[in-house]
Motif scaffolding. Sequence first.
Motif, PDB file in Angstrom:
ATOM      1  N   VAL A   1      -7.403  23.207   0.167  1.00  0.00           N
ATOM      2  CA  VAL A   1      -6.347  23.436   1.161  1.00  0.00           C
ATOM      3  C   VAL A   1      -5.004  23.639   0.477  1.00  0.00           C
ATOM      4  CG1 VAL A   1      -5.026  22.367   3.022  1.00  0.00           C
ATOM      5  CG2 VAL A   1      -7.522  22.251   3.040  1.00  0.00           C
ATOM      6  N   ARG A   2      -4.701  22.813  -0.539  1.00  0.00           N
ATOM      7  CA  ARG A   2      -3.431  22.954  -1.255  1.00  0.00           C
ATOM      8  C   ARG A   2      -3.344  24.297  -1.966  1.00  0.00           C
ATOM      9  NH1 ARG A   2      -4.242  17.411  -2.706  1.00  0.00           N
ATOM     10  NH2 ARG A   2      -4.890  18.016  -4.809  1.00  0.00           N
ATOM     11  N   VAL A   3      -4.451  24.720  -2.580  1.00  0.00           N
ATOM     12  CA  VAL A   3      -4.461  26.006  -3.276  1.00  0.00           C
ATOM     13  C   VAL A   3      -4.256  27.150  -2.291  1.00  0.00           C
ATOM     14  CG1 VAL A   3      -5.901  27.622  -4.573  1.00  0.00           C
ATOM     15  CG2 VAL A   3      -5.858  25.203  -5.210  1.00  0.00           C
ATOM     16  N   LEU A   4      -4.940  27.093  -1.156  1.00  0.00           N
ATOM     17  CA  LEU A   4      -4.804  28.146  -0.151  1.00  0.00           C
ATOM     18  C   LEU A   4      -3.385  28.203   0.405  1.00  0.00           C
ATOM     19  CD1 LEU A   4      -8.188  27.758   1.771  1.00  0.00           C
ATOM     20  CD2 LEU A   4      -7.501  29.654   0.283  1.00  0.00           C
ATOM     21  N   LYS A   5      -2.784  27.038   0.623  1.00  0.00           N
ATOM     22  CA  LYS A   5      -1.403  27.006   1.102  1.00  0.00           C
ATOM     23  C   LYS A   5      -0.461  27.628   0.085  1.00  0.00           C
ATOM     24  CE  LYS A   5      -1.430  23.052   4.284  1.00  0.00           C
ATOM     25  NZ  LYS A   5      -0.893  21.675   4.516  1.00  0.00           N
ATOM     26  N   ALA A   6      -0.677  27.326  -1.195  1.00  0.00           N
ATOM     27  CA  ALA A   6       0.175  27.875  -2.247  1.00  0.00           C
ATOM     28  C   ALA A   6       0.027  29.388  -2.340  1.00  0.00           C
ATOM     29  CB  ALA A   6      -0.161  27.222  -3.588  1.00  0.00           C
ATOM     30  N   VAL A   7      -1.208  29.877  -2.248  1.00  0.00           N
ATOM     31  CA  VAL A   7      -1.451  31.321  -2.298  1.00  0.00           C
ATOM     32  C   VAL A   7      -0.806  32.010  -1.100  1.00  0.00           C
ATOM     33  CG1 VAL A   7      -3.237  33.096  -2.146  1.00  0.00           C
ATOM     34  CG2 VAL A   7      -3.556  31.126  -3.656  1.00  0.00           C
ATOM     35  N   TYR A   8      -0.936  31.392   0.073  1.00  0.00           N
ATOM     36  CA  TYR A   8      -0.335  31.975   1.280  1.00  0.00           C
ATOM     37  C   TYR A   8       1.182  32.043   1.148  1.00  0.00           C
ATOM     38  CZ  TYR A   8       1.297  32.437   6.078  1.00  0.00           C
ATOM     39  OH  TYR A   8       1.944  32.853   7.203  1.00  0.00           O
ATOM     40  N   ALA A   9       1.780  30.935   0.687  1.00  0.00           N
ATOM     41  CA  ALA A   9       3.237  30.883   0.576  1.00  0.00           C
ATOM     42  C   ALA A   9       3.757  31.885  -0.447  1.00  0.00           C
ATOM     43  CB  ALA A   9       3.686  29.473   0.208  1.00  0.00           C
ATOM     44  N   ALA A  10       3.013  32.066  -1.541  1.00  0.00           N
ATOM     45  CA  ALA A  10       3.492  32.921  -2.625  1.00  0.00           C
ATOM     46  C   ALA A  10       3.208  34.401  -2.392  1.00  0.00           C
ATOM     47  CB  ALA A  10       2.870  32.475  -3.947  1.00  0.00           C
ATOM     48  N   TYR A  11       2.074  34.717  -1.739  1.00  0.00           N
ATOM     49  CA  TYR A  11       1.647  36.116  -1.708  1.00  0.00           C
ATOM     50  C   TYR A  11       1.376  36.692  -0.320  1.00  0.00           C
ATOM     51  CZ  TYR A  11       0.835  35.018  -6.625  1.00  0.00           C
ATOM     52  OH  TYR A  11       0.985  34.615  -7.922  1.00  0.00           O
ATOM     53  N   LEU A  12       1.084  35.864   0.665  1.00  0.00           N
ATOM     54  CA  LEU A  12       0.621  36.380   1.950  1.00  0.00           C
ATOM     55  C   LEU A  12       1.594  36.154   3.098  1.00  0.00           C
ATOM     56  CD1 LEU A  12      -3.101  35.181   1.726  1.00  0.00           C
ATOM     57  CD2 LEU A  12      -2.170  37.427   1.116  1.00  0.00           C
ATOM     58  N   ARG A  13       2.462  35.162   2.982  1.00  0.00           N
ATOM     59  CA  ARG A  13       3.365  34.837   4.080  1.00  0.00           C
ATOM     60  C   ARG A  13       4.341  35.980   4.323  1.00  0.00           C
ATOM     61  NH1 ARG A  13       6.690  29.525   3.194  1.00  0.00           N
ATOM     62  NH2 ARG A  13       7.480  30.806   1.480  1.00  0.00           N
ATOM     63  N   PRO A  14       4.519  36.407   5.568  1.00  0.00           N
ATOM     64  CA  PRO A  14       5.480  37.484   5.856  1.00  0.00           C
ATOM     65  C   PRO A  14       6.893  37.074   5.454  1.00  0.00           C
ATOM     66  CG  PRO A  14       4.052  37.062   7.747  1.00  0.00           C
ATOM     67  CD  PRO A  14       3.809  35.953   6.778  1.00  0.00           C
ATOM     68  N   ALA A  15       7.640  38.024   4.911  1.00  0.00           N
ATOM     69  CA  ALA A  15       9.015  37.740   4.500  1.00  0.00           C
ATOM     70  C   ALA A  15       9.896  37.517   5.721  1.00  0.00           C
ATOM     71  CB  ALA A  15       9.557  38.900   3.671  1.00  0.00           C
ATOM     72  N   GLU A  16      10.804  36.558   5.611  1.00  0.00           N
ATOM     73  CA  GLU A  16      11.740  36.302   6.694  1.00  0.00           C
ATOM     74  C   GLU A  16      12.918  37.263   6.602  1.00  0.00           C
ATOM     75  OE1 GLU A  16      12.974  32.258   6.634  1.00  0.00           O
ATOM     76  OE2 GLU A  16      11.099  31.513   7.487  1.00  0.00           O
ATOM     77  N   ASP A  17      13.537  37.510   7.738  1.00  0.00           N
ATOM     78  CA  ASP A  17      14.745  38.325   7.778  1.00  0.00           C
ATOM     79  C   ASP A  17      15.937  37.413   7.517  1.00  0.00           C
ATOM     80  OD1 ASP A  17      16.845  39.991   8.217  1.00  0.00           O
ATOM     81  OD2 ASP A  17      16.324  40.505  10.286  1.00  0.00           O
ATOM     82  N   PRO A  18      16.608  37.533   6.361  1.00  0.00           N
ATOM     83  CA  PRO A  18      17.712  36.613   6.056  1.00  0.00           C
ATOM     84  C   PRO A  18      18.884  36.743   7.015  1.00  0.00           C
ATOM     85  CG  PRO A  18      17.655  38.410   4.469  1.00  0.00           C
ATOM     86  CD  PRO A  18      16.398  38.520   5.288  1.00  0.00           C
TER      87      PRO A  18
END
Length: 246
Positions: A24-41
Amino acid sequence: MSLCGGACAVCYAVGAFFLLSLAVRVLKAVYAAYLRPAEDPKKYGAWAVVTGATDGIGLEYAKQLAAKGMNIVLISRTASKLADVKKEILAADKRDIEVKVIVEDMSGEPTEVYPRIAKQLEGLDIGVLVNNVGISYEHPEFFAALDQERIDALVRLNIVSINQMTRIVLPGMQQRKRGAIVNVSSGSGTLPTALLTAYSATKAYVDFFSRGLAVEVEKDGVFVQPHHATKCTIVQATGVRLQAYE
């Protein structure tokens, strides 16, 4: 069930739970680093303030935030380099954005430097603050061999600048209930680093300051994150560029 069988079952269950938690921790890290949509600053505000904005990490933050449609305040000590970066950003971005420059040497006397910066930031809807300005050693060195000027610069640029810029910008973010602060730390700040002792210690401060502040201001809608840089380009006074791992 035998005693051995029961013990084995418990061991299997504990092992399975550990492996599942790790996955779960690895999947969360992969999602946060590579898959999570970018936010509009821009959701944080109209303006981004970047210190140490004329080279390296700070320059790239400024360019990327401008590309997202944010107005940019560039802070650095060299007027000519600030003018060049402003021109580059405006030429590259076709949207109607503003770029403001503030010429300040943040290694100077804090009681003089930061009131001047605060005055020039008055009235701006600042949504993003990137505390990037900083300094390291010219080369690895024993702490006892450092001169006082270098030690003072390390503290003023790596610690005092973050404290003061955050104090200037944070109250407005809290009042508006939105904002993001990125504090550029270093891989050297995650563990003691001999021959970079003072630098490593200042970057550890950045990390702990960021994580503590994040908890304090989360309720106000302000997001705080340390950026642990591990590789950067150093521009020496000679103009020679060196790739440095920290």
